[in-house]
Design a protein around this motif. Structure first.
Motif, PDB file in Angstrom:
ATOM      1  N   VAL A  38       0.855  -1.191   0.000  1.00 42.17           N
ATOM      2  CA  VAL A  38       0.000   0.000   0.000  1.00 42.17           C
ATOM      3  C   VAL A  38       0.893   1.244   0.000  1.00 42.17           C
ATOM      4  O   VAL A  38       1.669   1.445   0.941  1.00 42.17           O
ATOM      5  CB  VAL A  38      -0.919   0.022   1.245  1.00 42.17           C
ATOM      6  CG1 VAL A  38      -1.778   1.277   1.248  1.00 42.17           C
ATOM      7  CG2 VAL A  38      -1.782  -1.235   1.300  1.00 42.17           C
ATOM      8  N   PRO A  39       0.814   2.083  -1.045  1.00 41.24           N
ATOM      9  CA  PRO A  39       1.692   3.254  -1.120  1.00 41.24           C
ATOM     10  C   PRO A  39       1.465   4.236   0.032  1.00 41.24           C
ATOM     11  O   PRO A  39       0.327   4.497   0.409  1.00 41.24           O
ATOM     12  CB  PRO A  39       1.314   3.907  -2.456  1.00 41.24           C
ATOM     13  CG  PRO A  39       0.697   2.799  -3.255  1.00 41.24           C
ATOM     14  CD  PRO A  39      -0.012   1.935  -2.254  1.00 41.24           C
ATOM     15  N   ILE A  40       2.575   4.752   0.571  1.00 41.22           N
ATOM     16  CA  ILE A  40       2.506   5.771   1.627  1.00 41.22           C
ATOM     17  C   ILE A  40       3.633   6.777   1.412  1.00 41.22           C
ATOM     18  O   ILE A  40       4.747   6.399   1.029  1.00 41.22           O
ATOM     19  CB  ILE A  40       2.595   5.135   3.037  1.00 41.22           C
ATOM     20  CG1 ILE A  40       2.497   6.216   4.138  1.00 41.22           C
ATOM     21  CG2 ILE A  40       3.862   4.308   3.196  1.00 41.22           C
ATOM     22  CD1 ILE A  40       2.344   5.654   5.558  1.00 41.22           C
ATOM     23  N   GLN A  69      -1.946  12.004  -5.045  1.00 35.82           N
ATOM     24  CA  GLN A  69      -0.753  11.665  -5.842  1.00 35.82           C
ATOM     25  C   GLN A  69       0.035  12.935  -6.165  1.00 35.82           C
ATOM     26  O   GLN A  69       1.259  12.960  -6.083  1.00 35.82           O
ATOM     27  CB  GLN A  69      -1.152  10.959  -7.143  1.00 35.82           C
ATOM     28  CG  GLN A  69      -1.528   9.497  -6.963  1.00 35.82           C
ATOM     29  CD  GLN A  69      -0.324   8.633  -6.627  1.00 35.82           C
ATOM     30  OE1 GLN A  69       0.473   8.946  -5.751  1.00 35.82           O
ATOM     31  NE2 GLN A  69      -0.193   7.516  -7.336  1.00 35.82           N
ATOM     32  N   GLU A  70      -0.687  13.985  -6.542  1.00 34.48           N
ATOM     33  CA  GLU A  70      -0.023  15.244  -6.869  1.00 34.48           C
ATOM     34  C   GLU A  70       0.659  15.841  -5.633  1.00 34.48           C
ATOM     35  O   GLU A  70       1.818  16.285  -5.702  1.00 34.48           O
ATOM     36  CB  GLU A  70      -1.041  16.236  -7.430  1.00 34.48           C
ATOM     37  CG  GLU A  70      -0.407  17.545  -7.845  1.00 34.48           C
ATOM     38  CD  GLU A  70      -1.433  18.536  -8.361  1.00 34.48           C
ATOM     39  OE1 GLU A  70      -1.361  18.893  -9.531  1.00 34.48           O
ATOM     40  OE2 GLU A  70      -2.315  18.942  -7.574  1.00 34.48           O
ATOM     41  N   LEU A  87      -1.856   8.651   2.137  1.00 36.89           N
ATOM     42  CA  LEU A  87      -2.201   7.322   1.608  1.00 36.89           C
ATOM     43  C   LEU A  87      -3.168   7.550   0.449  1.00 36.89           C
ATOM     44  O   LEU A  87      -4.375   7.649   0.661  1.00 36.89           O
ATOM     45  CB  LEU A  87      -2.893   6.462   2.670  1.00 36.89           C
ATOM     46  CG  LEU A  87      -2.123   6.031   3.909  1.00 36.89           C
ATOM     47  CD1 LEU A  87      -3.055   5.334   4.894  1.00 36.89           C
ATOM     48  CD2 LEU A  87      -0.997   5.084   3.538  1.00 36.89           C
ATOM     49  N   PRO A  88      -2.664   7.630  -0.799  1.00 33.43           N
ATOM     50  CA  PRO A  88      -3.575   7.951  -1.914  1.00 33.43           C
ATOM     51  C   PRO A  88      -4.521   6.806  -2.273  1.00 33.43           C
ATOM     52  O   PRO A  88      -5.576   7.045  -2.852  1.00 33.43           O
ATOM     53  CB  PRO A  88      -2.635   8.229  -3.093  1.00 33.43           C
ATOM     54  CG  PRO A  88      -1.274   8.383  -2.499  1.00 33.43           C
ATOM     55  CD  PRO A  88      -1.271   7.569  -1.243  1.00 33.43           C
ATOM     56  N   MET A  89      -4.139   5.556  -1.981  1.00 32.95           N
ATOM     57  CA  MET A  89      -4.989   4.391  -2.291  1.00 32.95           C
ATOM     58  C   MET A  89      -4.961   3.457  -1.085  1.00 32.95           C
ATOM     59  O   MET A  89      -4.266   2.443  -1.089  1.00 32.95           O
ATOM     60  CB  MET A  89      -4.461   3.616  -3.514  1.00 32.95           C
ATOM     61  CG  MET A  89      -4.150   4.443  -4.724  1.00 32.95           C
ATOM     62  SD  MET A  89      -2.463   5.080  -4.589  1.00 32.95           S
ATOM     63  CE  MET A  89      -1.934   5.126  -6.265  1.00 32.95           C
ATOM     64  N   MET A  90      -5.682   3.815  -0.043  1.00 29.79           N
ATOM     65  CA  MET A  90      -5.557   3.070   1.224  1.00 29.79           C
ATOM     66  C   MET A  90      -6.050   1.633   1.092  1.00 29.79           C
ATOM     67  O   MET A  90      -5.484   0.739   1.714  1.00 29.79           O
ATOM     68  CB  MET A  90      -6.216   3.829   2.383  1.00 29.79           C
ATOM     69  CG  MET A  90      -7.708   3.866   2.390  1.00 29.79           C
ATOM     70  SD  MET A  90      -8.371   5.182   3.468  1.00 29.79           S
ATOM     71  CE  MET A  90      -8.048   4.550   5.098  1.00 29.79           C
TER      72      MET A  90
END
Ligand code: CA
Length: 330
Positions: A38-40, A69-70, A87-90
């Motif tokens: 998960v991206p952070i 994201q920006e 967290l753009p895509m939790m």
């Protein structure tokens, strides 16, 4: 601290900019020792409060992921006093599939809080966020939109809370976000929501509904982008002047706001988003899909107000939410 199987690949308490992942081991046919990543992003500069900014709680809502994201790619730590956790895509598995719920376990993340360290993938992610990230935060913003089955007027929202000091702080943060509409929001089903978890920890919480229909628009992304910046300035984290435009206050007084479908069929909207409706006025008609020559069933407004949400796409199922009517606060 309670056990979690999730390991962040970056420090959460270091100065500067760190991009990484919450790594959750996920052993499966395609990857025996694999993981859900998960991206952070954590951006910290100087001393100050912490904001937790989240999107992709539902995987088919896009304004929040775009704005975050920006922000993750551009926020300069020299421009802030404090820390921003992004967290753009939790719920990454749901986001990757373009679905509201996770294809791994079928779970709706926003009914999975406070989660479980020994639960399903969605429950484990929720548990880490609830027990590790929320306690670090002073203010939390969770972006939502209507997803594939609803479309909304663009609004930021705060909830009526038992603690009136906390409620006032949440309402002030909602106003700072400065969406075209600001909502005192009633939930249909608040158990298990991220909102409920964050509020129960005494934090300042703002959520949004910025559009829907399974995509974003240039206008809805602009609302999302401006809102995050305004909120960080309001929190005392980001230096600068907020961008302000008129915002109309709406209220959802009770469950009469919601119109639910009691027959499946072909949806004929009779009012569009933002239009005024009178109590008793038909919001929509539902035409049969299996025969011609039969009458439509009308769905009347149960109170007067503004059409704030509607069902998409063109067919409705039994029990679907067809429309939401909210009232202007004068
Ligand atoms: Ca949502």
């Amino acid at each position: 601290m309670t056990y979690s199987p999730i390991t962040p690949t970056i420090p959460l308490d270091a100065q500067g900019v760190h991009h990484g992942f919450l790594r959750l081991p996920h052993s499966r046919d395609e990857s025996a020792w694999g993981a859900v990543m998960v991206p952070i992003t954590v951006i910290a500069g100087g001393q100050g409060p912490t904001a937790l900014l989240t999107a992709g709680n539902h995987g088919d809502e896009y304004e929040g992921p775009i704005a975050l994201q920006e922000l993750a790619a551009t926020l300069d730590p020299a421009a802030i006093n404090g820390r921003v956790i992004i967290l753009p895509m939790m719920n990454l598995p749901a986001f990757s599939a373009g679905r509201r719920c996770s294809p791994i376990d079928g779970c709706n993340m926003n009914r999975s809080f406070p989660g479980r360290p020994d639960g399903t993938v969605t429950q484990k992610i929720a548990h880490f966020i609830a027990t590790r990230l929320v306690p670090m935060a002073d203010i939390v913003l969770d972006y939502h939109s209507g997803g594939r089955t609803l479309d909304f007027l663009p609004f930021a929202a705060a909830h009526i809370l038992a603690d009136k000091t906390q409620e006032a702080a949440c309402m002030a943060a909602m106003e700072a976000f400065n969406a075209p509409w600001s909502m005192r929001m009633l939930e249909i089903d608040s158990v298990g929501m991220f909102d409920t978890e964050v509020e129960s920890q005494g934090k300042v919480f703002v959520t949004t509904e910025l559009g829907g229909g399974g995509t974003a628009t240039a206008a809805s992304v602009a609302v999302a982008r401006k809102g995050a910046r305004n909120l960080l300035i309001h929190a005392g984290i980001l230096k600068g002047t907020p961008q302000k435009a008129p915002s109309e206050m709406l209220d959802m007084p009770d469950e009469r706001c919601f119109a639910f479908c009691e027959t499946p069929g072909l949806l004929e909207p009779m009012v569009d988003l933002g239009e005024e409706v009178e109590r008793g006025q038909p919001l929509a008609r539902i035409w049969p899909t299996d025969r011609s020559g039969s009458p439509a069933q009308e769905i009347p407004a149960r109170l007067s107000g503004i059409l704030t949400a509607r069902h998409v796409p063109g067919l409705v199922g039994m029990g679907d939410c067809v429309a939401v009517v909210a009232q202007r606060v004068t």
